[in-house]
Design a protein around this motif. Structure first.
Motif, PDB file in Angstrom:
ATOM      1  N   ARG A 142       0.734  -1.223  -0.080  1.00 49.84           N
ATOM      2  CA  ARG A 142      -0.053  -0.018  -0.088  1.00 49.84           C
ATOM      3  C   ARG A 142       0.950   1.449   0.062  1.00 49.84           C
ATOM      4  NH1 ARG A 142      -5.312  -0.898   3.868  1.00 49.84           N
ATOM      5  NH2 ARG A 142      -6.205  -2.798   2.692  1.00 49.84           N
ATOM      6  N   LYS A 162      -1.964 -14.346  -3.365  1.00 47.95           N
ATOM      7  CA  LYS A 162      -1.809 -13.053  -4.360  1.00 47.95           C
ATOM      8  C   LYS A 162      -3.220 -12.073  -3.703  1.00 47.95           C
ATOM      9  CE  LYS A 162       0.246 -15.525  -8.425  1.00 47.95           C
ATOM     10  NZ  LYS A 162      -0.084 -16.126  -9.739  1.00 47.95           N
ATOM     11  N   GLU A 163      -4.269 -12.937  -3.438  1.00 56.54           N
ATOM     12  CA  GLU A 163      -5.200 -11.836  -3.210  1.00 56.54           C
ATOM     13  C   GLU A 163      -4.950 -10.983  -1.998  1.00 56.54           C
ATOM     14  OE1 GLU A 163      -9.903 -12.090  -1.837  1.00 56.54           O
ATOM     15  OE2 GLU A 163      -9.105 -13.920  -2.323  1.00 56.54           O
ATOM     16  N   LEU A 164      -4.281 -11.685  -0.941  1.00 56.52           N
ATOM     17  CA  LEU A 164      -3.984 -10.913   0.244  1.00 56.52           C
ATOM     18  C   LEU A 164      -2.897  -9.996   0.108  1.00 56.52           C
ATOM     19  CD1 LEU A 164      -4.551 -13.690   3.088  1.00 56.52           C
ATOM     20  CD2 LEU A 164      -6.212 -11.824   1.944  1.00 56.52           C
ATOM     21  N   LEU A 166      -1.557  -8.938  -2.764  1.00 55.34           N
ATOM     22  CA  LEU A 166      -1.623  -7.901  -4.081  1.00 55.34           C
ATOM     23  C   LEU A 166      -2.644  -6.615  -3.723  1.00 55.34           C
ATOM     24  CD1 LEU A 166      -1.460  -9.879  -7.249  1.00 55.34           C
ATOM     25  CD2 LEU A 166       0.321  -8.734  -6.039  1.00 55.34           C
ATOM     26  N   THR A 167      -3.483  -6.801  -2.708  1.00 54.62           N
ATOM     27  CA  THR A 167      -4.527  -5.764  -2.126  1.00 54.62           C
ATOM     28  C   THR A 167      -3.862  -5.085  -0.993  1.00 54.62           C
ATOM     29  OG1 THR A 167      -5.745  -7.221  -0.656  1.00 54.62           O
ATOM     30  CG2 THR A 167      -6.601  -7.115  -3.034  1.00 54.62           C
ATOM     31  N   GLU A 169      -4.098  -6.272   1.974  1.00 57.83           N
ATOM     32  CA  GLU A 169      -5.150  -6.422   3.019  1.00 57.83           C
ATOM     33  C   GLU A 169      -4.351  -6.317   4.495  1.00 57.83           C
ATOM     34  OE1 GLU A 169      -8.054  -6.359   5.030  1.00 57.83           O
ATOM     35  OE2 GLU A 169      -8.712  -6.617   2.863  1.00 57.83           O
ATOM     36  N   PHE A 272      -7.827   3.498   1.480  1.00 54.51           N
ATOM     37  CA  PHE A 272      -8.245   2.208   1.260  1.00 54.51           C
ATOM     38  C   PHE A 272      -9.562   2.007   1.889  1.00 54.51           C
ATOM     39  CE2 PHE A 272      -3.980   1.676   0.320  1.00 54.51           C
ATOM     40  CZ  PHE A 272      -3.977   0.870  -1.093  1.00 54.51           C
ATOM     41  N   GLU A 275     -12.782   3.102   0.330  1.00 50.61           N
ATOM     42  CA  GLU A 275     -13.360   2.183  -0.810  1.00 50.61           C
ATOM     43  C   GLU A 275     -14.110   1.210  -0.257  1.00 50.61           C
ATOM     44  OE1 GLU A 275      -9.837   1.091  -3.001  1.00 50.61           O
ATOM     45  OE2 GLU A 275      -9.184   2.903  -3.440  1.00 50.61           O
ATOM     46  N   SER A 276     -13.979   0.832   0.983  1.00 53.12           N
ATOM     47  CA  SER A 276     -14.562  -0.225   1.614  1.00 53.12           C
ATOM     48  C   SER A 276     -16.130  -0.047   2.282  1.00 53.12           C
ATOM     49  CB  SER A 276     -13.701  -0.972   2.794  1.00 53.12           C
ATOM     50  OG  SER A 276     -13.217  -0.025   3.848  1.00 53.12           O
TER      51      SER A 276
END
Length: 276
Positions: A142, A162-164, A166-167, A169, A272, A275-276
């Protein structure tokens, strides 16, 4: 006299290590990293110690590497180049591997925040028990940074990692961490200490040679699959990330220099949260 950055307590054959920088959410300073390293080395040759527990004092397990210390060092010495970054990152990975290579089992006892370098630290431990209030994540991307010790894909698989990652999180709750295999168990906060001690004591009853060789055998299977080589390769890529002047990093560093680290982190997170 200042409090030690690492508290050491022997409970029978179990040695409990408590990260003791609660005012900084146990951020990994150079002093804390080196103290933990020497303490692990001592435990490795101490026959009275059969299992180690690693936990954090105060409100969190560990919020990651100490960005304030990093900023102060860069202000005094200037921003490191790619060669310096690679040396520093390789050193940090070597310190993390000391847990992976330790002859005694290391259990992570996690509560509160377990983020970034703190998440790396937890993942290098052999077993992880989390309280139901624990929160996990690797938010480095981030602000244009990289994961120092790329362990997560080996624990939860490439697609979830990758999901965790690349975001970026940073709000993975304990139950989700359990579901995806990031931790072994989740227990109520008021039972965390006892549950972790009970597990450590049950392991400590076993033959220490058999335990050490079993851990070594499991680790060897990871090494044959390329675990250590992958971590080393990530150091090279991470050095490129850290030395790159991407817009997010420039803005983060500008706010950090002008308004302080807390303001920079708030700027990073606000982008971020909106956006949530």
């Amino acid at each position: 006299m200042a409090e030690p950055v690492l508290l050491i307590e022997d409970i029978g054959p179990v040695r409990r290590l408590t990260l003791n920088r609660p005012e900084r959410l146990n951020a990994l300073s150079s002093e804390l990293i080196e103290t933990l390293s020497s303490t692990l080395a001592d435990a490795a040759t101490n026959d009275a110690v059969r299992v180690l527990i690693l936990r954090g004092g105060g409100r969190a397990f560990c919020a990651g590497y100490d960005l304030k210390e990093e900023a102060e060092q860069q202000a005094a010495e200037g921003a490191p180049d790619i060669v310096a970054w690679r040396s520093d990152l390789a050193h940090d990975v070597d310190r993390m591997l000391e847990i992976f290579d330790h002859p005694k089992p290391v259990i992570a006892e996690i509560h509160g925040y377990c983020l970034a370098g703190g998440c790396d630290l937890m993942m290098m431990c052999d077993i992880a028990i989390a309280s139901d209030d624990a929160m996990f994540g690797e938010p480095e991307i981030r602000f244009g940074s990289g994961v120092v010790t790329m362990v997560m894909p080996w624990l939860i698989g490439a697609r979830r990692a990758k999901e965790l990652l690349l975001t970026g999180e940073d709000r993975i709750p304990a139950e989700e961490a359990l579901r995806i295999g990031l931790v072994n168990r989740v227990v109520p906060r008021d039972r965390l200490e006892n549950e972790t001690l009970d597990l450590a004591r049950s392991i400590a009853k076993l033959d220490p040679v058999a335990v050490a060789l079993t851990k070594q055998s499991i680790n060897r299977s990871l090494d044959i699959a390329g675990f250590r080589e992958a971590l080393r390769a990530n150091v090279d890529l991470d050095a490129i990330i850290e030395s790159a002047e991407v817009p997010e990093r420039r803005e983060f560093n500008r706010i950090r220099q002008e308004q302080g680290l807390k303001a920079a982190i708030s700027w990073r997170d606000a982008r971020f949260r909106q956006e949530s």
